[in-house]
Motif scaffolding. Sequence first.
Motif, PDB file in Angstrom:
ATOM      1  N   HIS A 238       0.829  -1.220   0.000  1.00  0.00           N
ATOM      2  CA  HIS A 238       0.000   0.000   0.000  1.00  0.00           C
ATOM      3  C   HIS A 238       0.858   1.263   0.000  1.00  0.00           C
ATOM      4  N   ALA A 242       1.272   4.163  -2.862  1.00  0.00           N
ATOM      5  CA  ALA A 242       0.944   5.567  -2.585  1.00  0.00           C
ATOM      6  C   ALA A 242       2.087   6.477  -2.999  1.00  0.00           C
ATOM      7  N   ARG A 253      -6.938   8.432  -3.077  1.00  0.00           N
ATOM      8  CA  ARG A 253      -7.976   8.860  -2.143  1.00  0.00           C
ATOM      9  C   ARG A 253      -8.003   7.963  -0.911  1.00  0.00           C
ATOM     10  N   ASP A 254      -8.103   8.606   0.242  1.00  0.00           N
ATOM     11  CA  ASP A 254      -8.175   7.863   1.508  1.00  0.00           C
ATOM     12  C   ASP A 254      -9.634   7.464   1.729  1.00  0.00           C
TER      13      ASP A 254
END
Length: 387
Positions: A238, A242, A253-254
Motif C-alpha cells: 500500500h 501511494a 484517495r483515503d
Amino acid sequence: MPSDQSTWLIAVPNDGEVEGLSQELHSKLSQQSKFTGLAQFEIPSFKTGTLDSLIALSEDIPKQDIAFTATVAKTVDTLRSLLNNDPAKLAQHILIDENSVDDYLSKGWRWDEGRYNVQKGLREIVDSLSKDLTSIDNAMKAKLNNYNLVKGSLTQLQRKKLGNLSVRSLADLVSKEDFIQDSDYLETLLVAVPRALVKDWNLKYEKLSTMVVPRSSRLIASDDDFSLFGVVVFKRTHDDFAQGCRENKFILRDFVYSEEEMIKQQEELRTADTTEKELWTELLRMSRTNFSESFKILVHLKVVRLFVESVLRYGLPANYLGLIIKPDPKVTKKTFTLLQAHFTYLSPRSNRSSSRVEGEEYIGEYQSLMDQEFFDFVLFEVPWIVY
C-alpha cells in the motif's frame, strides 16, 4: 433637514388654529406633482408627569429609538436572507397585520390602548414597550442561532459532495461491487487521475509498485478535471503504491468502503436537510410575525417621543395633533420648506429663543436636548428600513 428615506411623524398643538389643517396641507402638498401622501392621527393624552421626568425621558428615548430601529432592521435582514433577496417575496412578508407599512401608518393609525394603557405613567409605558421588544429580540436570536447551526451542519455535509473527484466525498459514487471484500491480502484503492494523465495511468499503474494485480484498473467515475479509477493491490505494498502515485501526480484517495458508514452519512444528510427546511419555515413565520409586532412597538415609542417633546416645546395643555407625511425623495426639500412656511405661526410658542439663550447653565445636563435639530413643529422619522 429630515431624511428623504423616511416617513415623517409630526406633532403640533391641537387648538383652534389647526381646524382643517390636514385638508389645507394636503391641498398645498398636492400641488407638488411628486407628493406621496399625508394622513392625520390622534396623539393620546398621556399623563405628563413632572418636568424632570419629561426631561429624563427626552434624554433616554432617543437611545431606545435607535435600539428599537436596529431590532426592526435585523428582522428585515433576516427575512431578506431567508428569501434570497427577492423583493417580490419580501414584500409579501413585510406586513403589519396583513397591511403594508404605508397603509398601517396612513390609514387610521391608533394607539393600542389594550396593550399600553395611557392612564399609566409615561416611564411605565416606555418600559413596557422596551420589555416587549426585548422579548421579541431574544426569541429571534435564539431561533436564528438554532437555524444557523443546522444550516451550517447541512452546508458542511453538502460541501462534501462538491468539488472535483480529488477532494469530494466518494460515498455516493461507489458501490460494493467496486471493491474486493473480506480479503486478508488484497485491497481496492481509489485513485483520482487528472484527465490529461489518464493515458499515463493506463501505461504505468501496474508498475507504480510491486504486487499490483494486472489489468485490475477500472474506471468508476469522471468529471471535468479527474477520472476516478479503482485498482487492486496487495495490502503489504500500500505505502509503496501511494508513493508511486505521488511521484506521478496521481491522487490516492483515503477511502475505506463501509456500507454502514455510507448509510449513516446518507441518513445524516437527509435528517439535516429535513430539519433545515422545518426550521427555515419556523424562522420565516416568526420573522414575519415579529416584524409586524416590533414595527408597531417602534411606532408607539416614536409617538411617545412626539408627545414628550411637544410638552417640552409647547407646554400645557397637552393636546396635540399628529400628522404622517411620506415625502417623495425627489421633492423632499420642497416639501419640508412648505411645512416650515406653513407652521411659522408656531414660532412664538416653540420656545426656540428661550432654549437657546441662558445656554451656559444648561450645558452638560441637557446637552443632548440642545443638540437636537430644531423646527417650529415637532418631527421624528420612521426610516424606510423595509426597502
